[in-house]
Structures are given as structure tokens and as C-alpha cells.
Design an enzyme around this catalytic site. Structure first.
Site, PDB file in Angstrom:
ATOM      1  N   ARG A  68       0.837  -1.195   0.000  1.00  0.00           N
ATOM      2  CA  ARG A  68       0.000   0.000   0.000  1.00  0.00           C
ATOM      3  C   ARG A  68       0.877   1.253   0.000  1.00  0.00           C
ATOM      4  NH1 ARG A  68      -5.132   0.133   1.685  1.00  0.00           N
ATOM      5  NH2 ARG A  68      -5.024  -1.687   3.008  1.00  0.00           N
ATOM      6  N   HIS A 112     -19.128  10.436   0.648  1.00  0.00           N
ATOM      7  CA  HIS A 112     -19.653   9.127   1.040  1.00  0.00           C
ATOM      8  C   HIS A 112     -21.182   9.153   0.921  1.00  0.00           C
ATOM      9  CE1 HIS A 112     -19.746   5.297   3.088  1.00  0.00           C
ATOM     10  NE2 HIS A 112     -20.706   5.776   3.869  1.00  0.00           N
ATOM     11  N   ASP A 148     -13.918   6.349   6.156  1.00  0.00           N
ATOM     12  CA  ASP A 148     -15.128   7.173   6.279  1.00  0.00           C
ATOM     13  C   ASP A 148     -15.251   7.850   7.639  1.00  0.00           C
ATOM     14  OD1 ASP A 148     -15.813   6.504   3.653  1.00  0.00           O
ATOM     15  OD2 ASP A 148     -16.778   4.660   4.316  1.00  0.00           O
ATOM     16  N   LYS A 175     -27.634  12.615  -6.821  1.00  0.00           N
ATOM     17  CA  LYS A 175     -28.004  13.985  -7.240  1.00  0.00           C
ATOM     18  C   LYS A 175     -27.503  15.005  -6.229  1.00  0.00           C
ATOM     19  CE  LYS A 175     -32.369  13.420  -9.668  1.00  0.00           C
ATOM     20  NZ  LYS A 175     -33.808  13.479  -9.449  1.00  0.00           N
ATOM     21  N   GLU A 177     -25.020  14.459  -4.056  1.00  0.00           N
ATOM     22  CA  GLU A 177     -23.541  14.416  -4.055  1.00  0.00           C
ATOM     23  C   GLU A 177     -23.000  15.425  -5.049  1.00  0.00           C
ATOM     24  OE1 GLU A 177     -21.587  10.607  -4.219  1.00  0.00           O
ATOM     25  OE2 GLU A 177     -23.390   9.570  -3.568  1.00  0.00           O
TER      26      GLU A 177
HETATM   27  C1  GRF Z   1     -20.545   7.775  -5.060  1.00  0.00           C
HETATM   28  O1  GRF Z   1     -21.773   7.331  -4.536  1.00  0.00           O
HETATM   29  C2  GRF Z   1     -19.591   8.145  -3.952  1.00  0.00           C
HETATM   30  O2  GRF Z   1     -20.229   8.723  -2.856  1.00  0.00           O
HETATM   31  C3  GRF Z   1     -19.013   6.815  -3.578  1.00  0.00           C
HETATM   32  O3  GRF Z   1     -18.846   6.138  -4.804  1.00  0.00           O
HETATM   33  C4  GRF Z   1     -19.778   6.648  -5.744  1.00  0.00           C
HETATM   34  C5  GRF Z   1     -18.977   7.121  -6.908  1.00  0.00           C
HETATM   35  O4  GRF Z   1     -19.727   7.557  -7.954  1.00  0.00           O
HETATM   36  N1  GRF Z   1     -17.819   6.987  -2.791  1.00  0.00           N
HETATM   37  P1  GRF Z   1     -19.056   8.296  -9.173  1.00  0.00           P
HETATM   38  O5  GRF Z   1     -17.853   7.464  -9.629  1.00  0.00           O
HETATM   39  O6  GRF Z   1     -18.658   9.678  -8.745  1.00  0.00           O
HETATM   40  O7  GRF Z   1     -20.136   8.305 -10.232  1.00  0.00           O
END
Ligand code: GRF
Length: 221
Positions: A68, A112, A148, A175, A177
């Protein structure tokens, strides 16, 4: 006039959050310049989105690294070489090490799809439906070593309806996000984020009305 913040975005998949960051930057409402997008997945659709917008990309396939730390070391080198100040994890499916966070102290954000600290980890929209919560949502937070965890910057709440499944809830959350991630970055660009321990305060925000939300709606109470 706000100085543009130089961002690096870490992705693994579709990249719809990345697209929202691109669109808001192009519209001039987000004072950010995407210097580089790094994917651990060579087939991520996010890379295709970058090609369309002329955004530089790098693929760092985690399977080619012995540890890692070695993988993270490569990410750090790429982000630093691109002059990145703020790192955004946007659907990035790898856990980052202490070294990474030391290289970008309080300068890594994550999004998240749940109301943290409820439902950390994976498949959280399904877990929220199965648990029977009446609200879920999304959280932008500063990322740190734990998964998280980290100080919360913004959350958005959505209702969970009786007929929801993981997909319909995920779409409703996504939506939101796409709204709160650019907003969090803009708060950062404007230098309005203050952190005191776990508590993040945003200077000069208007306070939301103290109306409680109920789901299902109340019938006259
Ligand atoms: C989103 O729901 C984000 O919160 C989670 O993974 C998803 C990614 O979606 N961590 P995208 O690749 O931005 O469409």
C-alpha cells in the site's frame, strides 16, 4: 476574485462526481482547476470523461505494487508533480495510508453516500434500505486514516421511501452528491473552512431554517 484551488481527483469508476466538478469549474461557479485525475482502474469511465475535457490523467494500477505504501508513494509523487493542493477522493475504492495523509494534511476530502457516522464502508445504500431508516443522504468530509471517518464538512439529507431499493436510493443520493461536493471545494477555495478538532465551521454561511423534516409526513401534529 477567488484564487483557483489546484485539485487532484482520485477515481476508480464512473466518475459522475468528477463530472460535476468539471462542469461547475467550466461554468465558472467553482474556483478550481483540475490538475490531474488519477485512477487505480485502467478501465474507469472517469478517464473517458477527462479525455473529452482535455484533463490530464494517470493510471496507477494498485495490482502492480507490492505494498500500500508503494502504491500511495506513487500517487503522492504524481499529485505533487502536478502541483495539487487539495486531493478529492471521488468514488476511489482504495484505502490510503498514513503517509498519504501526512503528505496532504487536512487537504484530502472524500464523499460518502450516507449520513456518517451511520453506514460507513461499502454498499451503504442497500444497508440503509435494509435497516429501514427513513432518511439517508451524503457526506463530504476530510479524509483521514480511518475509513469514512474524519471531520464532516457538509451533509445533504434525502428521504427513503417505502418502495425504494438500493438503486433508487443511490440515484436520489447521487443527485445531492453532485451539489455538495463542488460546494465543499468552493468553501475551501474561498478559505472559509475552519476546523476545531472534529468540528468544521464554514465562515459566513446562512443558517438553515430550523424546520425539522419528517418522513412519512405528519398528519396535523
Ligand atoms: C458515489 O456514490 C460516492 O459517494 C461513492 O462512490 C460513488 C462514486 O460515484 N464513494 P461516481 O464514480 O462519482 O459516479
Amino acid at each position: 476574485m477567488v484564487k483557483k484551488v489546484s485539485i487532484g481527483v482520485l477515481v476508480s469508476g464512473s466518475g459522475s462526481n468528477l463530472q460535476s466538478l468539471i462542469d461547475h469549474s467550466e461554468q465558472g461557479v467553482l474556483d478550481a482547476e483540475i490538475r490531474i485525475v488519477v485512477s487505480n482502474n485502467p478501465h474507469a469511465f472517469a478517464l473517458e470523461r477527462c479525455r473529452k475535457h482535455g484533463i490530464p490523467t494517470a493510471v496507477v494500477d494498485h495490482r502492480e505494487f507490492v505494498s500500500r505504501e508503494a502504491f500511495d508513494g506513487r500517487l503522492i509523487d504524481i499529485l505533487k508533480a502536478a502541483g495539487v493542493e487539495l486531493v478529492l477522493m471521488a468514488g476511489f475504492m482504495r484505502v490510503l495510508s498514513r503517509d498519504f495523509f501526512r503528505s496532504f494534511p487536512m487537504r484530502v476530502m472524500n464523499i460518502h453516500p450516507a449520513l456518517l457516522p451511520a453506514f460507513p464502508g461499502m454498499h451503504v445504500q442497500r444497508k440503509a434500505v435494509e435497516y429501514g431508516v427513513k432518511f439517508s443522504g451524503c457526506t463530504v468530509h476530510f479524509a483521514e486514516e480511518g475509513v469514512d471517518t474524519g471531520p464532516i464538512i457538509i451533509q445533504a439529507v434525502v428521504p427513503v421511501y417505502d418502495e425504494d431499493d438500493a438503486e433508487s436510493l443511490a440515484a436520489r443520493i447521487l443527485k445531492q452528491e453532485h451539489r455538495i461536493y463542488p460546494q465543499a471545494v468552493q468553501f475551501y477555495a474561498e478559505g472559509r473552512i475552519e476546523c476545531e478538532g472534529r468540528r468544521v465551521r464554514i465562515r459566513n454561511t446562512s443558517r438553515m431554517a430550523e424546520n425539522a423534516l419528517q418522513n412519512p409526513s405528519l398528519t396535523g401534529f
